[in-house]
Design a protein around this motif. Structure first.
Motif, PDB file in Angstrom:
ATOM      1  N   GLU A 301      41.446 -34.646  15.499  1.00  0.00           N
ATOM      2  CA  GLU A 301      42.906 -34.740  15.380  1.00  0.00           C
ATOM      3  C   GLU A 301      43.349 -36.089  14.832  1.00  0.00           C
ATOM      4  O   GLU A 301      44.460 -36.218  14.315  1.00  0.00           O
ATOM      5  CB  GLU A 301      43.575 -34.487  16.728  1.00  0.00           C
ATOM      6  N   ASP A 302      42.466 -37.112  14.912  1.00  0.00           N
ATOM      7  CA  ASP A 302      42.834 -38.423  14.376  1.00  0.00           C
ATOM      8  C   ASP A 302      43.066 -38.368  12.870  1.00  0.00           C
ATOM      9  O   ASP A 302      43.814 -39.187  12.327  1.00  0.00           O
ATOM     10  CB  ASP A 302      41.750 -39.456  14.690  1.00  0.00           C
ATOM     11  N   LEU A 303      42.427 -37.435  12.190  1.00  0.00           N
ATOM     12  CA  LEU A 303      42.615 -37.280  10.752  1.00  0.00           C
ATOM     13  C   LEU A 303      44.068 -36.971  10.418  1.00  0.00           C
ATOM     14  O   LEU A 303      44.547 -37.291   9.332  1.00  0.00           O
ATOM     15  CB  LEU A 303      41.707 -36.157  10.235  1.00  0.00           C
ATOM     16  N   TYR A 304      44.791 -36.367  11.355  1.00  0.00           N
ATOM     17  CA  TYR A 304      46.145 -35.918  11.077  1.00  0.00           C
ATOM     18  C   TYR A 304      47.204 -36.920  11.539  1.00  0.00           C
ATOM     19  O   TYR A 304      48.390 -36.641  11.477  1.00  0.00           O
ATOM     20  CB  TYR A 304      46.373 -34.545  11.733  1.00  0.00           C
ATOM     21  N   TYR A 305      46.773 -38.078  12.028  1.00  0.00           N
ATOM     22  CA  TYR A 305      47.693 -39.175  12.284  1.00  0.00           C
ATOM     23  C   TYR A 305      47.644 -40.129  11.089  1.00  0.00           C
ATOM     24  O   TYR A 305      46.741 -40.074  10.259  1.00  0.00           O
ATOM     25  CB  TYR A 305      47.331 -39.917  13.571  1.00  0.00           C
ATOM     26  N   PHE A 306      48.595 -41.035  11.037  1.00  0.00           N
ATOM     27  CA  PHE A 306      48.663 -41.971   9.912  1.00  0.00           C
ATOM     28  C   PHE A 306      48.120 -43.324  10.354  1.00  0.00           C
ATOM     29  O   PHE A 306      48.533 -43.868  11.384  1.00  0.00           O
ATOM     30  CB  PHE A 306      50.109 -42.118   9.440  1.00  0.00           C
ATOM     31  N   CYS A 359      49.583 -44.683  15.308  1.00  0.00           N
ATOM     32  CA  CYS A 359      50.271 -44.276  16.525  1.00  0.00           C
ATOM     33  C   CYS A 359      49.962 -42.822  16.814  1.00  0.00           C
ATOM     34  O   CYS A 359      49.825 -42.013  15.894  1.00  0.00           O
ATOM     35  CB  CYS A 359      51.787 -44.465  16.389  1.00  0.00           C
ATOM     36  N   SER A 360      49.847 -42.512  18.074  1.00  0.00           N
ATOM     37  CA  SER A 360      49.655 -41.130  18.499  1.00  0.00           C
ATOM     38  C   SER A 360      50.586 -40.864  19.675  1.00  0.00           C
ATOM     39  O   SER A 360      51.074 -41.805  20.315  1.00  0.00           O
ATOM     40  CB  SER A 360      48.193 -40.888  18.893  1.00  0.00           C
ATOM     41  N   PRO A 361      50.850 -39.608  19.977  1.00  0.00           N
ATOM     42  CA  PRO A 361      51.791 -39.299  21.067  1.00  0.00           C
ATOM     43  C   PRO A 361      51.328 -39.868  22.400  1.00  0.00           C
ATOM     44  O   PRO A 361      50.143 -39.877  22.726  1.00  0.00           O
ATOM     45  CB  PRO A 361      51.796 -37.760  21.089  1.00  0.00           C
ATOM     46  N   ASN A 362      52.282 -40.367  23.162  1.00  0.00           N
ATOM     47  CA  ASN A 362      52.014 -40.853  24.513  1.00  0.00           C
ATOM     48  C   ASN A 362      51.578 -39.669  25.380  1.00  0.00           C
ATOM     49  O   ASN A 362      52.313 -38.693  25.514  1.00  0.00           O
ATOM     50  CB  ASN A 362      53.288 -41.489  25.083  1.00  0.00           C
ATOM     51  N   PRO A 363      50.378 -39.725  25.973  1.00  0.00           N
ATOM     52  CA  PRO A 363      49.893 -38.568  26.736  1.00  0.00           C
ATOM     53  C   PRO A 363      50.597 -38.376  28.074  1.00  0.00           C
ATOM     54  O   PRO A 363      50.402 -37.336  28.720  1.00  0.00           O
ATOM     55  CB  PRO A 363      48.406 -38.887  26.930  1.00  0.00           C
ATOM     56  N   GLU A 364      51.384 -39.365  28.516  1.00  0.00           N
ATOM     57  CA  GLU A 364      52.030 -39.242  29.819  1.00  0.00           C
ATOM     58  C   GLU A 364      53.131 -38.185  29.778  1.00  0.00           C
ATOM     59  O   GLU A 364      53.785 -37.994  28.739  1.00  0.00           O
ATOM     60  CB  GLU A 364      52.606 -40.587  30.251  1.00  0.00           C
TER      61      GLU A 364
END
Length: 837
Positions: A301-306, A359-364
């Motif tokens: 999924e890291d491939l789909y973040y910037f 940046c990736s979504p905050n998992p909290e």
């Protein structure tokens, strides 16, 4: 969407289905678009009519029936606009053959009969490429699928080549852009802008802005029409610089995803970038093609973040300990965002010795994020009510921790004690880095109070109100006063002043042999005891553990003192006193001119708090940015010294080829093993990484574009963007005024990362950006011009502090202004005028 039977599903598939099955018969164009859609890139959806759906040049009745059913409920259609019917031949858009312009395309197709006819026209055009196929020795018959997509009603569109195909340079990519739909740009029937961006950082190298009087647009009832461009758009670039950069990001991202330099067709509609096609650039010489930059993603999924390249250092490839350092900084930034209840968290990872941030979504859970955010907002509100800032709240603990680290006795420490101290320093570094983003308090209440008392707009207030926050005592002002006092001590001894003005390589040894330098050296030691761990780290001059501290660089320290040897130079403290007096006079005049007592009282209250907040910029930079890095480096180097003395390392600085865990284990071991073979292996890997060209971006950029600037601002951008622009020919550049005043002086061009620039009193510093590494020189300067920057950064604030006219966001200044030229700088209007060379 209507469900198709199993037999019919082999006739027509959506691009999403193609992505899942990898259907070869869908053709090159559809396969690439399907892959982009599957990866979340902004490509329009489409229906692919596969070759078995055709009988001769006609569409089978069953296929036509299925297509009608799908189109009737197709959610991808753009309201009020027809369809695009395009070819997708088996060999099309391949590395061996592009088939550019060989097949038919029909745009803005509306109505059943027109759609059916367009499909047959496109399919029949497969015979057009017989000569092309023969020339490229492509065997077998031409098989073709037909792609039906929504037509994007583009505001502007064009093509981006991730590598300049005309003059193949590995350092540039090129974008063509015109108003309206893309066919006019692709076939050259309408005027188009051209801009060249540097591949390494996507900065605008130059641009040619055409006079654009015509564009292609959808015609009423179907088809295309050539229409006039509104006069106010004739001379405005189609792409603001931020849009050009975004298109360049996508081009390089696609190059990485698809494995070769790409020719990308794009369009902009309703504030979003769309990718219409991507194919390999054919005909490139092997030497012009950039070397591969292999990336192994830990999580798919890291491939789909910037991810953007973190370009911090004079040397591009990081050492192992720098990897650890920046990874810990990234962890701290992520923790800061979690504490703040933010939706996204920052991350960093290393690829081929380079570090990328994203940046990736905050998992909290959302509820927990809301609670964290509400708690911080409540604390900020309580502090403001008490007349306190975040810095007032956190400062005692921060100062206490840095003081404890500073007092550690390295001279008598054992290996285990050094390990404990290094762990303590790492813990302090992490906590202070987390707090770094929490010590800010918004100045918006002060700007609003200024707007009320002056009756100007809040936009005008933000610029003007900053001039009322100068003259406060900060860590930087103490540092600059210390430099000036050291210069006074050196002036008293001519031989000593000569050594300071032109220090030899062994300057400290020579000074220690001079009896008349004893008082100066004693004063210098007191200065270093306070500021010796300074690294220059901060916005505009970011560094890592590779940057020596001030104590380690005696020649740099003397170069900071040397400009203050000039007896004609006004004492920095006197400059601040004068500027502070003028500021206080302006405050009183504003208050006397306002008849509303409550407005005046609120303004004074907000001004008092804003003055406290203004000191936070430099004080937090010293205690958090500077000491957090400097004290960690000091702990690391003493650990390296201890290990080198025992033969574990060949040299003190070999410690930077290790990881923190390895250093800690070696310090605690009774008989630590030598690291020579490990270090040799890592140095060889480092040399191999140095040969790779890192892309400035990885992953998937954001499709939503920033708002287009006003047309007037874009016209100014035109005059600032390239050497062919009118105002550059007259020697004038435009930026944003960051510190008021008018001045003339000699331009000195400075490259990023230069630790001690060659500056003399009265010079005008021209740089890409400037941070705490250079701000101690500002009191001797006449002016400042930066290509980047911000109103609230160290450089702009320090310029205002010492009455230094400054212009920021003055693009291409370092390339268009000759070093040594005479300049006029208007820091109020944001104008830089070349007077002569």
């Amino acid at each position: 969407m209507a469900q198709a039977s199993n037999s019919e599903s082999r006739l027509i598939q959506s691009l999403a289905q193609i992505g899942e099955t990898g259907e070869v018969a869908s053709g090159g164009k559809a396969r690439v678009l399907a892959r982009l859609l599957q990866a979340g890139y902004p490509a329009p959806d489409g229906l692919v009519i596969l070759p078995p759906a055709f009988d001769g040049d006609g569409l089978r009745p069953s296929a036509w029936k299925e297509l009608q059913a799908r189109l009737a409920t197709w959610p991808a259609r753009w309201p009020g606009v027809g369809l695009a019917v395009r070819s997708s031949a088996l060999d099309e858009d391949s590395a061996a053959a592009a088939f550019a312009g060989e097949f038919a395309t029909v745009l803005n197709v509306a109505g059943d009969e027109a759609i059916r006819q367009a499909i047959q026209t496109v399919y029949a055009s497969r015979t057009n490429a017989a000569v092309y196929r023969q020339a490229r020795r492509l065997a077998g018959p031409q098989r073709m699928a037909v792609l039906v997509q929504p037509l994007i009603p583009a505001e502007c569109s064009g093509v981006c080549f991730s590598l300049d195909p005309v003059q193949p340079e590995r350092r540039l990519l090129v974008i063509n852009a015109g108003w309206g739909l893309g066919p006019g740009v692709v076939d050259g029937t309408v005027p188009a802008d051209t801009c060249w961006l540097r591949r390494r950082d996507l900065a605008l190298e130059r641009q040619d802005v055409a006079t654009k009087t015509r564009q292609i647009a959808p015609a009423a009832g179907g088809g295309l029409a050539e229409i006039a461009v509104p006069p106010e758009h004739h001379h405005v670039p189609c792409l603001p610089e931020s849009w050009s950069r975004r298109i360049g990001e996508f081009a390089l991202s696609l190059e990485q995803l698809l494995g070769r330099p790409q020719d990308v067709e794009w369009a902009v509609a309703d504030g979003q970038l769309w990718l219409l096609q991507s194919r390999p650039i054919t005909g490139l010489a092997a030497e012009a093609t950039p070397a591969a930059f292999p990336v192994t993603w830990e999580n798919e999924e890291d491939l789909y973040y910037f991810w953007s390249l973190w370009q911090l250092l004079p040397h591009e490839v990081l050492w192992p300990l720098e990897h650890d350092y920046l990874a810990r900084l990234s962890q701290a930034e992520g923790e800061k965002r979690r504490r703040g209840g933010q939706e996204f968290v920052c991350r960093a990872w290393v690829a081929n010795g380079r570090i990328y941030r994203g940046c990736s979504p905050n998992p909290e859970p959302e509820q927990q994020r809301r609670q964290r955010k509400a708690a911080l907002e409540e604390l900020e509100s309580r502090l403001r009510t008490q007349g306190l800032t975040w810095w007032d709240y956190y400062r005692p603990a921060i100062v206490q921790a840095t003081g404890r680290l500073h007092r550690f006795d390295f001279a008598t420490a054992t290996g285990r004690q050094l390990a404990m101290h290094l762990e303590d320093t790492l813990a302090v570094y992490h906590e202070h880095s987390v707090l770094h983003g929490l010590v800010w308090t918004s100045l918006k209440p002060f700007y609003a109070a200024y707007a009320r008392i002056t009756r100007v707009s809040e936009v005008e207030a933000e610029t003007a109100a900053n001039q009322l926050l100068v003259g406060e005592t900060t860590a930087l002002s103490h540092f600059i006063d210390g430099l000036y006092n050291l210069a006074l001590a050196a002036r008293a001894v001519p031989a000593l002043a000569g050594r300071v003005a032109d220090p030899p390589p062994n300057v400290m040894t020579r000074l220690q042999r001079m009896p008349e330098a004893a008082d100066f050296l004693a004063q210098l030691e007191v200065f270093l005891d306070r500021f010796g761990e300074r690294t220059g780290h901060g916005f505009g001059s970011e560094v890592t553990l590779c940057m020596p501290t001030l104590r380690e660089q005696p020649r740099l320290l003397l170069s900071l003192i040397a400009p203050y040897l000039d007896p004609a130079l006004e004492p920095p403290a006197e400059v601040r006193r004068r500027i502070r007096a003028a500021r206080d006079g302006r405050i009183e005049a504003l208050c006397l001119a306002c008849p509303d007592v409550e407005v005046v009282a609120d303004f004074r209250r907000q001004w008092a708090l804003a003055r406290q907040e203004a000191t936070v910029l430099e004080d937090h930079n010293y205690y958090i940015d500077q000491l957090a890095t400097g004290q960690l480096r000091r702990a690391v180097r003493f650990a390296g010294r201890w290990l080198a003395a025992r033969g574990v390392l060949g040299d003190v600085d070999d410690v930077f080829w290790l990881h923190f865990a390895e250093i800690l284990a070696a310090l605690r071991a009774d008989s630590p093993p030598a690291f020579s073979s490990v270090i040799a292996e890592r140095q060889a890997q480092h040399r191999a990484w140095e040969k790779l060209e890192p892309p400035p971006v990885l992953g998937r950029p954001e499709a939503t574009l920033p708002p287009r600037p006003p047309l007037a601002a874009q016209k100014r951008d035109l005059f600032s963007a390239g050497p062919s622009s009118a105002r550059e020919e007259t020697g004038r550049l435009h930026g944003l005024g960051a510190s008021p005043g008018l001045v003339e002086g000699r331009a000195r061009i400075m490259a990023d990362g230069v630790p001690h620039p060659d500056l003399e009193p009265g010079d005008i510093l021209i740089a890409n950006n400037a941070g705490p590494l250079w701000t101690p020189f500002f009191p001797i300067l006449a002016g400042l011009v930066l290509e980047e920057g911000a109103f609230g950064q160290h450089a702009a604030v320090t310029a205002r502090e010492y009455g230094l006219p400054a212009v920021i966001h003055c693009r291409n200044a370092t390339r268009t202004i000759p070093d040594g030229a005479r300049l006029f700088v208007d820091g109020t209007a944001g104008i830089v005028q070349l007077l002569g060379v």
